[in-house]
Design a protein around this motif. Structure first.
Motif, PDB file in Angstrom:
ATOM      1  N   VAL A  56       0.878  -1.204   0.055  1.00 43.34           N
ATOM      2  CA  VAL A  56      -0.098   0.040   0.130  1.00 43.34           C
ATOM      3  C   VAL A  56       0.824   1.263  -0.129  1.00 43.34           C
ATOM      4  N   CYS A  57       0.339   2.409  -0.408  1.00 37.95           N
ATOM      5  CA  CYS A  57       0.862   3.439  -0.897  1.00 37.95           C
ATOM      6  C   CYS A  57       0.622   4.670   0.195  1.00 37.95           C
ATOM      7  N   LEU A  58       1.251   5.463   0.911  1.00 35.45           N
ATOM      8  CA  LEU A  58       0.786   6.284   1.818  1.00 35.45           C
ATOM      9  C   LEU A  58      -0.070   7.212   1.282  1.00 35.45           C
ATOM     10  N   LYS A  59       0.214   7.746  -0.183  1.00 32.49           N
ATOM     11  CA  LYS A  59      -0.659   8.733  -0.843  1.00 32.49           C
ATOM     12  C   LYS A  59      -2.050   8.029  -1.267  1.00 32.49           C
ATOM     13  N   ASP A  60      -2.257   6.785  -1.319  1.00 29.05           N
ATOM     14  CA  ASP A  60      -3.438   6.389  -1.634  1.00 29.05           C
ATOM     15  C   ASP A  60      -4.131   6.094  -0.455  1.00 29.05           C
ATOM     16  N   ALA A  61      -3.500   5.625   0.603  1.00 31.82           N
ATOM     17  CA  ALA A  61      -4.280   5.559   2.210  1.00 31.82           C
ATOM     18  C   ALA A  61      -4.837   7.017   2.279  1.00 31.82           C
ATOM     19  N   PHE A  62      -4.274   7.898   2.159  1.00 31.11           N
ATOM     20  CA  PHE A  62      -4.901   9.485   2.669  1.00 31.11           C
ATOM     21  C   PHE A  62      -5.840   9.691   1.908  1.00 31.11           C
ATOM     22  N   GLN A  63      -5.736   9.181   0.202  1.00 29.23           N
ATOM     23  CA  GLN A  63      -6.886   9.536  -0.545  1.00 29.23           C
ATOM     24  C   GLN A  63      -8.131   8.767  -0.117  1.00 29.23           C
ATOM     25  N   LYS A  64      -7.903   7.518  -0.120  1.00 30.17           N
ATOM     26  CA  LYS A  64      -9.033   6.642   0.321  1.00 30.17           C
ATOM     27  C   LYS A  64      -9.941   7.112   1.461  1.00 30.17           C
ATOM     28  N   LEU A  65      -9.058   7.740   2.487  1.00 31.03           N
ATOM     29  CA  LEU A  65      -9.666   8.120   3.768  1.00 31.03           C
ATOM     30  C   LEU A  65     -10.430   9.773   3.378  1.00 31.03           C
ATOM     31  N   GLY A  66      -9.903  10.384   2.345  1.00 31.37           N
ATOM     32  CA  GLY A  66     -10.648  11.762   1.959  1.00 31.37           C
ATOM     33  C   GLY A  66      -9.595  12.746   2.687  1.00 31.37           C
ATOM     34  N   LEU A  67      -8.436  12.515   3.149  1.00 36.84           N
ATOM     35  CA  LEU A  67      -7.579  13.355   3.867  1.00 36.84           C
ATOM     36  C   LEU A  67      -6.312  13.817   2.933  1.00 36.84           C
ATOM     37  N   LYS A  68      -6.082  15.036   3.266  1.00 36.70           N
ATOM     38  CA  LYS A  68      -4.919  15.723   2.392  1.00 36.70           C
ATOM     39  C   LYS A  68      -3.698  15.386   2.861  1.00 36.70           C
ATOM     40  N   MET A  69      -2.787  14.735   1.987  1.00 41.49           N
ATOM     41  CA  MET A  69      -1.654  14.412   2.577  1.00 41.49           C
ATOM     42  C   MET A  69      -0.390  15.482   3.049  1.00 41.49           C
ATOM     43  N   PRO A  70       0.111  15.559   4.134  1.00 35.16           N
ATOM     44  CA  PRO A  70       0.974  16.583   4.514  1.00 35.16           C
ATOM     45  C   PRO A  70       2.000  16.766   3.466  1.00 35.16           C
ATOM     46  N   ASP A  71       2.479  17.950   3.323  1.00 32.60           N
ATOM     47  CA  ASP A  71       3.478  18.410   2.392  1.00 32.60           C
ATOM     48  C   ASP A  71       4.936  17.986   2.724  1.00 32.60           C
ATOM     49  N   ILE A  72       5.219  17.269   3.852  1.00 31.67           N
ATOM     50  CA  ILE A  72       6.380  16.921   4.231  1.00 31.67           C
ATOM     51  C   ILE A  72       6.853  15.449   3.514  1.00 31.67           C
ATOM     52  N   TYR A  73       5.820  14.901   2.906  1.00 30.46           N
ATOM     53  CA  TYR A  73       6.013  13.744   2.177  1.00 30.46           C
ATOM     54  C   TYR A  73       5.949  14.063   0.780  1.00 30.46           C
TER      55      TYR A  73
END
Length: 73
Positions: A56-73
């Protein structure tokens, strides 16, 4: 509300991805995010019976939950 599970965002495993830490298909996506953030990872392996079946990819996990990924990643 139904908890979203890893199986919803499973991708094929990339060659060379470490198997530790890892997740299982039944784990919640929020748990995957916690593991990746705590270990400074963008991807984490998913295993079944101690064998890799995907990642699994961190970006996909954030997207699936409807969250914005922090800019530090």
């Amino acid at each position: 509300m139904k908890e979203k599970k890893i199986e919803e965002i499973l991708q094929p495993l990339q060659e060379g991805l470490p198997l530790h830490p890892s997740l299982t298909l039944g784990d919640k996506i929020i748990h995957a995010i916690e593991i990746m953030v705590d270990n400074n990872l963008k991807f984490v392996a998913v295993v079944r019976d101690n064998r890799p079946i995907g990642m699994v990819c961190l970006k996909d996990a954030f997207q699936k939950l409807g969250l914005k990924m922090p800019d530090i990643y």
